[in-house]
Design a protein around this motif. Structure first.
Motif, PDB file in Angstrom:
ATOM      1  N   GLN A  85       0.920  -1.118  -0.055  1.00 22.67           N
ATOM      2  CA  GLN A  85      -0.238   0.293  -0.019  1.00 22.67           C
ATOM      3  C   GLN A  85       0.850   1.406   0.001  1.00 22.67           C
ATOM      4  OE1 GLN A  85      -2.897   0.226   2.891  1.00 22.67           O
ATOM      5  NE2 GLN A  85      -3.469   2.316   2.561  1.00 22.67           N
ATOM      6  N   VAL A  86       1.811   1.308   0.678  1.00 22.44           N
ATOM      7  CA  VAL A  86       2.853   2.352   0.944  1.00 22.44           C
ATOM      8  C   VAL A  86       4.012   2.408  -0.003  1.00 22.44           C
ATOM      9  CG1 VAL A  86       4.381   3.865   2.218  1.00 22.44           C
ATOM     10  CG2 VAL A  86       2.304   3.009   3.503  1.00 22.44           C
ATOM     11  N   PRO A  87       4.111   2.801  -0.954  1.00 23.33           N
ATOM     12  CA  PRO A  87       5.274   2.867  -2.065  1.00 23.33           C
ATOM     13  C   PRO A  87       6.509   2.740  -1.510  1.00 23.33           C
ATOM     14  CG  PRO A  87       3.697   4.718  -2.832  1.00 23.33           C
ATOM     15  CD  PRO A  87       3.256   4.265  -1.307  1.00 23.33           C
ATOM     16  N   GLY A  88       7.297   1.751  -1.658  1.00 26.30           N
ATOM     17  CA  GLY A  88       8.670   1.429  -1.112  1.00 26.30           C
ATOM     18  C   GLY A  88       9.826   1.745  -2.316  1.00 26.30           C
ATOM     19  N   ILE A  89       9.546   3.018  -3.010  1.00 25.77           N
ATOM     20  CA  ILE A  89      10.454   3.475  -3.895  1.00 25.77           C
ATOM     21  C   ILE A  89      11.744   4.135  -3.268  1.00 25.77           C
ATOM     22  CG2 ILE A  89       8.737   3.662  -5.649  1.00 25.77           C
ATOM     23  CD1 ILE A  89       8.492   6.621  -5.206  1.00 25.77           C
ATOM     24  N   ALA A 127       7.804  10.444 -19.803  1.00 23.81           N
ATOM     25  CA  ALA A 127       8.204  11.850 -19.787  1.00 23.81           C
ATOM     26  C   ALA A 127       8.889  12.358 -18.348  1.00 23.81           C
ATOM     27  CB  ALA A 127       7.062  12.934 -20.073  1.00 23.81           C
ATOM     28  N   ASP A 128       8.688  11.302 -17.353  1.00 22.82           N
ATOM     29  CA  ASP A 128       9.311  11.675 -16.017  1.00 22.82           C
ATOM     30  C   ASP A 128      10.145  10.720 -15.703  1.00 22.82           C
ATOM     31  OD1 ASP A 128       7.024  13.446 -14.866  1.00 22.82           O
ATOM     32  OD2 ASP A 128       5.810  11.739 -15.680  1.00 22.82           O
ATOM     33  N   ALA A 129      10.660   9.881 -16.647  1.00 20.91           N
ATOM     34  CA  ALA A 129      12.092   8.995 -16.545  1.00 20.91           C
ATOM     35  C   ALA A 129      13.095   9.712 -15.665  1.00 20.91           C
ATOM     36  CB  ALA A 129      12.448   8.453 -17.816  1.00 20.91           C
ATOM     37  N   GLY A 130      13.278  10.788 -16.058  1.00 22.37           N
ATOM     38  CA  GLY A 130      14.633  11.544 -15.259  1.00 22.37           C
ATOM     39  C   GLY A 130      14.335  12.284 -14.001  1.00 22.37           C
ATOM     40  N   ARG A 131      13.180  12.405 -13.540  1.00 19.07           N
ATOM     41  CA  ARG A 131      12.781  12.947 -12.379  1.00 19.07           C
ATOM     42  C   ARG A 131      13.081  12.099 -10.971  1.00 19.07           C
ATOM     43  NH1 ARG A 131       6.601  14.668 -12.104  1.00 19.07           N
ATOM     44  NH2 ARG A 131       7.420  15.873 -10.311  1.00 19.07           N
ATOM     45  N   LEU A 132      13.431  12.918 -10.215  1.00 24.27           N
ATOM     46  CA  LEU A 132      13.659  12.005  -8.795  1.00 24.27           C
ATOM     47  C   LEU A 132      12.379  11.309  -8.299  1.00 24.27           C
ATOM     48  CD1 LEU A 132      15.747  14.560  -6.808  1.00 24.27           C
ATOM     49  CD2 LEU A 132      16.503  12.603  -8.223  1.00 24.27           C
ATOM     50  N   ALA A 133      12.209  10.219  -8.083  1.00 26.47           N
ATOM     51  CA  ALA A 133      10.975   9.366  -7.654  1.00 26.47           C
ATOM     52  C   ALA A 133      10.134  10.023  -6.562  1.00 26.47           C
ATOM     53  CB  ALA A 133      11.169   7.987  -7.348  1.00 26.47           C
ATOM     54  N   GLY A 134      10.933  10.939  -5.720  1.00 31.50           N
ATOM     55  CA  GLY A 134      10.513  11.574  -4.744  1.00 31.50           C
ATOM     56  C   GLY A 134       9.458  12.804  -4.838  1.00 31.50           C
ATOM     57  N   ASN A 135       9.895  13.175  -6.163  1.00 28.06           N
ATOM     58  CA  ASN A 135       8.980  14.322  -6.733  1.00 28.06           C
ATOM     59  C   ASN A 135       7.933  14.174  -7.468  1.00 28.06           C
ATOM     60  OD1 ASN A 135      10.885  16.246  -5.571  1.00 28.06           O
ATOM     61  ND2 ASN A 135      11.979  16.291  -7.042  1.00 28.06           N
ATOM     62  N   LEU A 136       7.447  12.870  -7.677  1.00 30.46           N
ATOM     63  CA  LEU A 136       6.339  12.340  -8.510  1.00 30.46           C
ATOM     64  C   LEU A 136       5.141  12.549  -7.497  1.00 30.46           C
ATOM     65  CD1 LEU A 136       7.562   8.782  -9.758  1.00 30.46           C
ATOM     66  CD2 LEU A 136       7.559  10.915 -11.003  1.00 30.46           C
ATOM     67  N   SER A 137       4.045  12.876  -8.275  1.00 35.63           N
ATOM     68  CA  SER A 137       2.552  12.729  -7.530  1.00 35.63           C
ATOM     69  C   SER A 137       2.431  11.457  -6.802  1.00 35.63           C
ATOM     70  CB  SER A 137       1.645  13.112  -8.369  1.00 35.63           C
ATOM     71  OG  SER A 137       1.532  11.831  -9.590  1.00 35.63           O
ATOM     72  N   HIS A 138       1.740  11.674  -5.632  1.00 34.66           N
ATOM     73  CA  HIS A 138       1.127  10.189  -4.975  1.00 34.66           C
ATOM     74  C   HIS A 138       0.905   9.125  -6.222  1.00 34.66           C
ATOM     75  CE1 HIS A 138      -0.369   7.545  -2.074  1.00 34.66           C
ATOM     76  NE2 HIS A 138      -1.539   7.458  -2.988  1.00 34.66           N
ATOM     77  N   GLY A 139      -0.174   9.405  -7.225  1.00 29.42           N
ATOM     78  CA  GLY A 139      -0.473   8.297  -8.026  1.00 29.42           C
ATOM     79  C   GLY A 139       0.745   7.709  -8.722  1.00 29.42           C
ATOM     80  N   GLN A 140       1.576   8.414  -9.310  1.00 31.35           N
ATOM     81  CA  GLN A 140       2.756   8.204 -10.069  1.00 31.35           C
ATOM     82  C   GLN A 140       3.726   7.367  -9.127  1.00 31.35           C
ATOM     83  OE1 GLN A 140       3.972  12.154 -11.373  1.00 31.35           O
ATOM     84  NE2 GLN A 140       3.565  11.829 -13.261  1.00 31.35           N
ATOM     85  N   LYS A 141       3.886   7.597  -7.924  1.00 33.25           N
ATOM     86  CA  LYS A 141       4.805   7.153  -7.107  1.00 33.25           C
ATOM     87  C   LYS A 141       4.112   5.522  -7.017  1.00 33.25           C
ATOM     88  CE  LYS A 141       6.330  10.549  -4.178  1.00 33.25           C
ATOM     89  NZ  LYS A 141       6.117  11.315  -2.767  1.00 33.25           N
ATOM     90  N   GLN A 142       2.785   5.440  -6.906  1.00 34.25           N
ATOM     91  CA  GLN A 142       1.961   3.993  -7.035  1.00 34.25           C
ATOM     92  C   GLN A 142       2.317   3.174  -8.122  1.00 34.25           C
ATOM     93  OE1 GLN A 142       1.131   3.217  -4.085  1.00 34.25           O
ATOM     94  NE2 GLN A 142      -0.707   4.105  -3.275  1.00 34.25           N
ATOM     95  N   TRP A 143       2.240   4.125  -9.279  1.00 38.29           N
ATOM     96  CA  TRP A 143       2.415   3.303 -10.525  1.00 38.29           C
ATOM     97  C   TRP A 143       3.900   2.852 -10.818  1.00 38.29           C
ATOM     98  CZ3 TRP A 143      -0.204   7.886 -13.666  1.00 38.29           C
ATOM     99  CH2 TRP A 143      -1.482   7.730 -13.406  1.00 38.29           C
TER     100      TRP A 143
END
Length: 255
Positions: A85-89, A127-143
């Motif tokens: 449930q909680v993203p482990g990225i 389009a977000d491949a180079g972004r820091l994972a911590g800066n993604l939206s909640h939904g994107q982190k889940q994906w």
């Protein structure tokens, strides 16, 4: 033969009987959703299947093999994968680097970049491949974590409330991802509260209540079952009563 089967599975924590003689069969190629009120035992059953908790009694079979005593990593090697449930990225690394870590030991260098590219496209994260994972939206982190879980192409994907905290649009997009994975041959077991998501993806639904299997069937049969409606309505009524009591005690002031 079911891909996953639990037989008379029990888990007790002291005097608390959390999982009570649960029989569950998940057929190859199914999307099977596990639902129930809070405290029904869904998370405990999930962790029994993963091997995080040893059962008090009963058995767990995967592809006909008794895996009851196996460690979580041994179950993963046999073809299970999980998204919690909680993203482990890895928040300080880029989206691409997260996928590289998950996949680097399973693909040769020549194919790794191609596989990551295909997965980024599937996740709508190119389009977000180079972004820091911590800066993604909640939904994107889940994906992203779903991507890490499916990158090894498991036989069984376990999803623990995959749409928690998502907007309706993100929830629908997640459902479409699950349906596409299933169409490509992946079997899915999801613990979920969002009934729109369950209706979107589920072939079969199991309802847990007080640690027991309360009902099983198609989503249409489950929705039409007055007993299922009663346990959810009963929970909602209890929550409303608690809210009303708190509201009266505080004079109607909300924080």
């Amino acid at each position: 033969m079911p891909l996953l089967e639990t037989r008379a599975l029990n888990k007790r924590f002291g005097g608390l009987h959390v999982t009570n003689n649960v029989d569950l069969a998940l057929e190859t190629g199914q999307v099977h959703c596990l639902i129930g009120p809070n405290g029904a035992g869904k998370s405990t059953l999930f962790r029994l299947i993963l091997g995080e908790h040893p059962p008090s009694s009963g058995a767990i079979l995967f592809a006909g093999e008794d895996i009851t005593a196996l460690k979580p990593f041994q179950r993963i090697r046999r073809g299970m994968s999980v998204k919690f449930q909680v993203p482990g990225i890895f928040k300080a690394l880029s989206v691409r680097q997260n996928l590289e870590i998950a996949m680097q030991h399973h693909y040769d260098p020549a194919s790794l970049s191609r596989e990551i590219g295909a997965l980024l496209d599937f996740l709508n994260l190119t389009a977000d491949a180079g972004r820091l994972a911590g800066n993604l939206s909640h939904g994107q982190k889940q994906w992203l974590e779903i991507g890490m879980a499916v990158s090894l192409k498991p036989r069984l994907l376990l999803l623990d409330e995959p749409t928690a905290g998502m907007s309706p649009e993100e929830t629908h997009a997640t459902g479409e991802m699950v349906k596409r994975l299933n169409a490509e041959g992946m079997t899915v077991l999801a613990v979920e509260h969002d009934m729109a998501f369950v209706r979107q993806v589920a072939d079969q639904v199991t309802v847990l209540h007080l640690g027991k299997v309360f009902a099983q069937g198609t989503i249409d049969a489950i929705v039409a079952d007055e007993r299922v409606a009663a346990i959810y309505l009963g929970q909602a009524t209890a929550q409303e009563a608690a809210h009303d009591t708190s509201h009266a005690q505080t004079g109607g002031v909300h924080a």
